[in-house]
Scaffold this motif. Sequence first.
Motif, PDB file in Angstrom:
ATOM      1  N   GLY A  46     101.119  -6.660 -20.190  1.00 47.58           N
ATOM      2  CA  GLY A  46     101.747  -7.916 -20.584  1.00 47.58           C
ATOM      3  C   GLY A  46     103.026  -8.194 -19.824  1.00 47.58           C
ATOM      4  O   GLY A  46     103.282  -9.333 -19.415  1.00 47.58           O
ATOM      5  N   TYR A  47     103.837  -7.160 -19.605  1.00 46.38           N
ATOM      6  CA  TYR A  47     105.094  -7.340 -18.867  1.00 46.38           C
ATOM      7  C   TYR A  47     104.849  -7.838 -17.449  1.00 46.38           C
ATOM      8  O   TYR A  47     105.657  -8.598 -16.895  1.00 46.38           O
ATOM      9  N   TYR A  48     103.744  -7.407 -16.855  1.00 46.83           N
ATOM     10  CA  TYR A  48     103.491  -7.738 -15.453  1.00 46.83           C
ATOM     11  C   TYR A  48     102.324  -8.703 -15.281  1.00 46.83           C
ATOM     12  O   TYR A  48     101.792  -8.840 -14.177  1.00 46.83           O
ATOM     13  N   SER A  49     101.964  -9.389 -16.374  1.00 50.35           N
ATOM     14  CA  SER A  49     100.916 -10.430 -16.341  1.00 50.35           C
ATOM     15  C   SER A  49      99.652  -9.917 -15.655  1.00 50.35           C
ATOM     16  O   SER A  49      99.035 -10.615 -14.848  1.00 50.35           O
ATOM     17  N   ALA A  50      99.280  -8.688 -15.976  1.00 51.03           N
ATOM     18  CA  ALA A  50      98.118  -8.065 -15.357  1.00 51.03           C
ATOM     19  C   ALA A  50      96.895  -8.197 -16.261  1.00 51.03           C
ATOM     20  O   ALA A  50      97.004  -8.393 -17.472  1.00 51.03           O
ATOM     21  N   HIS A  51      95.736  -8.095 -15.654  1.00 52.69           N
ATOM     22  CA  HIS A  51      94.466  -8.041 -16.378  1.00 52.69           C
ATOM     23  C   HIS A  51      94.172  -6.565 -16.630  1.00 52.69           C
ATOM     24  O   HIS A  51      94.120  -5.759 -15.707  1.00 52.69           O
ATOM     25  N   LEU A  52      93.977  -6.209 -17.893  1.00 52.63           N
ATOM     26  CA  LEU A  52      93.735  -4.817 -18.261  1.00 52.63           C
ATOM     27  C   LEU A  52      92.236  -4.575 -18.439  1.00 52.63           C
ATOM     28  O   LEU A  52      91.547  -5.328 -19.127  1.00 52.63           O
ATOM     29  N   HIS A  53      91.753  -3.497 -17.818  1.00 51.57           N
ATOM     30  CA  HIS A  53      90.345  -3.123 -17.923  1.00 51.57           C
ATOM     31  C   HIS A  53      90.258  -1.774 -18.636  1.00 51.57           C
ATOM     32  O   HIS A  53      90.647  -0.743 -18.075  1.00 51.57           O
ATOM     33  N   ALA A  54      89.770  -1.783 -19.867  1.00 51.64           N
ATOM     34  CA  ALA A  54      89.613  -0.553 -20.625  1.00 51.64           C
ATOM     35  C   ALA A  54      88.185  -0.039 -20.469  1.00 51.64           C
ATOM     36  O   ALA A  54      87.224  -0.801 -20.580  1.00 51.64           O
ATOM     37  N   CYS A  55      88.061   1.252 -20.223  1.00 51.50           N
ATOM     38  CA  CYS A  55      86.735   1.859 -20.033  1.00 51.50           C
ATOM     39  C   CYS A  55      86.621   3.081 -20.939  1.00 51.50           C
ATOM     40  O   CYS A  55      87.303   4.097 -20.715  1.00 51.50           O
ATOM     41  N   ALA A  56      85.793   2.963 -21.981  1.00 47.22           N
ATOM     42  CA  ALA A  56      85.560   4.086 -22.884  1.00 47.22           C
ATOM     43  C   ALA A  56      84.484   4.988 -22.291  1.00 47.22           C
ATOM     44  O   ALA A  56      83.389   4.527 -21.950  1.00 47.22           O
ATOM     45  N   LEU A  57      84.803   6.265 -22.160  1.00 45.23           N
ATOM     46  CA  LEU A  57      83.888   7.227 -21.545  1.00 45.23           C
ATOM     47  C   LEU A  57      83.198   8.035 -22.637  1.00 45.23           C
ATOM     48  O   LEU A  57      83.821   8.866 -23.305  1.00 45.23           O
ATOM     49  N   THR A  58      81.918   7.762 -22.850  1.00 43.52           N
ATOM     50  CA  THR A  58      81.154   8.529 -23.829  1.00 43.52           C
ATOM     51  C   THR A  58      80.376   9.630 -23.117  1.00 43.52           C
ATOM     52  O   THR A  58      80.085   9.517 -21.916  1.00 43.52           O
ATOM     53  N   VAL A  59      80.065  10.685 -23.850  1.00 44.69           N
ATOM     54  CA  VAL A  59      79.495  11.864 -23.207  1.00 44.69           C
ATOM     55  C   VAL A  59      78.025  12.061 -23.563  1.00 44.69           C
ATOM     56  O   VAL A  59      77.573  11.736 -24.660  1.00 44.69           O
ATOM     57  N   ALA A  60      77.304  12.590 -22.585  1.00 43.16           N
ATOM     58  CA  ALA A  60      75.941  13.069 -22.793  1.00 43.16           C
ATOM     59  C   ALA A  60      75.980  14.579 -22.562  1.00 43.16           C
ATOM     60  O   ALA A  60      76.395  15.035 -21.492  1.00 43.16           O
ATOM     61  N   ILE A  61      75.599  15.341 -23.561  1.00 40.01           N
ATOM     62  CA  ILE A  61      75.684  16.800 -23.487  1.00 40.01           C
ATOM     63  C   ILE A  61      74.305  17.371 -23.178  1.00 40.01           C
ATOM     64  O   ILE A  61      73.339  17.077 -23.897  1.00 40.01           O
ATOM     65  N   PRO A  62      74.189  18.160 -22.119  1.00 47.64           N
ATOM     66  CA  PRO A  62      72.872  18.725 -21.773  1.00 47.64           C
ATOM     67  C   PRO A  62      72.312  19.566 -22.915  1.00 47.64           C
ATOM     68  O   PRO A  62      73.050  20.308 -23.580  1.00 47.64           O
ATOM     69  N   HIS A  63      71.033  19.405 -23.168  1.00 51.72           N
ATOM     70  CA  HIS A  63      70.394  20.172 -24.241  1.00 51.72           C
ATOM     71  C   HIS A  63      70.029  21.569 -23.742  1.00 51.72           C
ATOM     72  O   HIS A  63      69.551  21.745 -22.618  1.00 51.72           O
ATOM     73  N   ILE A  64      70.270  22.540 -24.589  1.00 52.46           N
ATOM     74  CA  ILE A  64      69.952  23.932 -24.247  1.00 52.46           C
ATOM     75  C   ILE A  64      68.453  24.159 -24.487  1.00 52.46           C
ATOM     76  O   ILE A  64      67.922  23.727 -25.509  1.00 52.46           O
ATOM     77  N   PRO A  65      67.763  24.807 -23.548  1.00 55.22           N
ATOM     78  CA  PRO A  65      66.329  25.072 -23.753  1.00 55.22           C
ATOM     79  C   PRO A  65      66.069  25.783 -25.083  1.00 55.22           C
ATOM     80  O   PRO A  65      66.900  26.570 -25.547  1.00 55.22           O
ATOM     81  N   ASN A  66      64.910  25.498 -25.690  1.00 56.59           N
ATOM     82  CA  ASN A  66      64.597  26.035 -27.011  1.00 56.59           C
ATOM     83  C   ASN A  66      64.690  27.553 -27.086  1.00 56.59           C
ATOM     84  O   ASN A  66      65.081  28.118 -28.099  1.00 56.59           O
ATOM     85  N   ALA A  67      64.311  28.213 -25.992  1.00 56.94           N
ATOM     86  CA  ALA A  67      64.345  29.673 -25.995  1.00 56.94           C
ATOM     87  C   ALA A  67      65.750  30.197 -26.238  1.00 56.94           C
ATOM     88  O   ALA A  67      65.957  31.256 -26.842  1.00 56.94           O
ATOM     89  N   TRP A  68      66.727  29.468 -25.773  1.00 56.81           N
ATOM     90  CA  TRP A  68      68.121  29.859 -25.971  1.00 56.81           C
ATOM     91  C   TRP A  68      68.664  29.323 -27.284  1.00 56.81           C
ATOM     92  O   TRP A  68      69.373  30.011 -28.005  1.00 56.81           O
ATOM     93  N   SER A  69      68.375  28.057 -27.578  1.00 58.83           N
ATOM     94  CA  SER A  69      68.950  27.440 -28.768  1.00 58.83           C
ATOM     95  C   SER A  69      68.494  28.122 -30.043  1.00 58.83           C
ATOM     96  O   SER A  69      69.195  28.118 -31.049  1.00 58.83           O
ATOM     97  N   SER A  70      67.290  28.748 -30.035  1.00 63.49           N
ATOM     98  CA  SER A  70      66.804  29.421 -31.233  1.00 63.49           C
ATOM     99  C   SER A  70      67.641  30.648 -31.568  1.00 63.49           C
ATOM    100  O   SER A  70      67.627  31.128 -32.706  1.00 63.49           O
TER     101      SER A  70
END
Length: 294
Positions: A46-70
């Motif tokens: 606002g002080y510098y009459s700028a256009h603000l671009h907000a970018c929310a970064l959401t995550v994708a978490i790799p799934h662990i193979p069933n052999a390990w997750s069990s």
Amino acid sequence: MEIDDCNRGDPREMEQDMTAQYFLPLATYPDSSSGLIISNAVTFAGYYSAHLHACALTVAIPHIPNAWSSLLLDTPKMIEHAEILSRDRAATLVSAATNLAASAEVELSCRTVKTALPLLHDTAATEARFFDLAILECIADVPDTRIVAEAVIFGSGRPAIIFPKKTLAGPIDHLVIAWDGSRAAARAVNDANPFIHKAKRVSVLSVTGEKPLPEPSGAHLAEILVSSGVNASSTAARFTSSSIGLSIQQTALELGADILVMGGFGHSRLRDFVLGGATDGVLHEPLLPVLMSH
């Protein structure tokens, strides 16, 4: 081919008409960006009459193979919970930015980008490349904020302003330049030009005793700034604190600085940045708003 000179605008007038584009990355996992950085970004834009671009970064978490997750806990459920938490935080942060920008009458664009968790910081840097300036927070007890800051400063090719914890954005009346004659410092001065020329006062600070400073000194930079219409002067201080980064910041605060401008120095060893002393000291614990450029 003939060109009608009447259609050519004065470059100085065209520059004045350009709207600065600021970038605000919003982290959602493992830690969420604070409401304070959103407020500071909106206020600063606002002080510098700028256009603000907000970018929310959401995550994708790799799934662990069933052999390990069990062999572990209910890993798929934990991953699902983390991704839902990330999406919910993104919605909350975007809503807060939208409401604050509307109240402040600041032009705002919002988007959400999904990225793999290991690439989160690189994604922030990649997104920042499209804009004039990134606005970041760096909080000592939230390590991820520093990792994002480093990624953007060294990976985006754009300057960034770092706001410390509990610091409120305000107008830049007194700007202090940390000058050591380096390429990074020169880059930072160039990137800070919009703020340098609008500041009421500029101090060129040279801290001696930590390393030899090349000639010409900060006094020469101050002379050049004065010749371009800036109310600038030079000052020198002795390195006395436990770190050069702390010494620079403390001296800037003693001078009454609203913001510190400095170069970010680092070099890569197998993709791991080894930071210079001043850069590392400031990112470890920023004491005032810092415009840093690499």
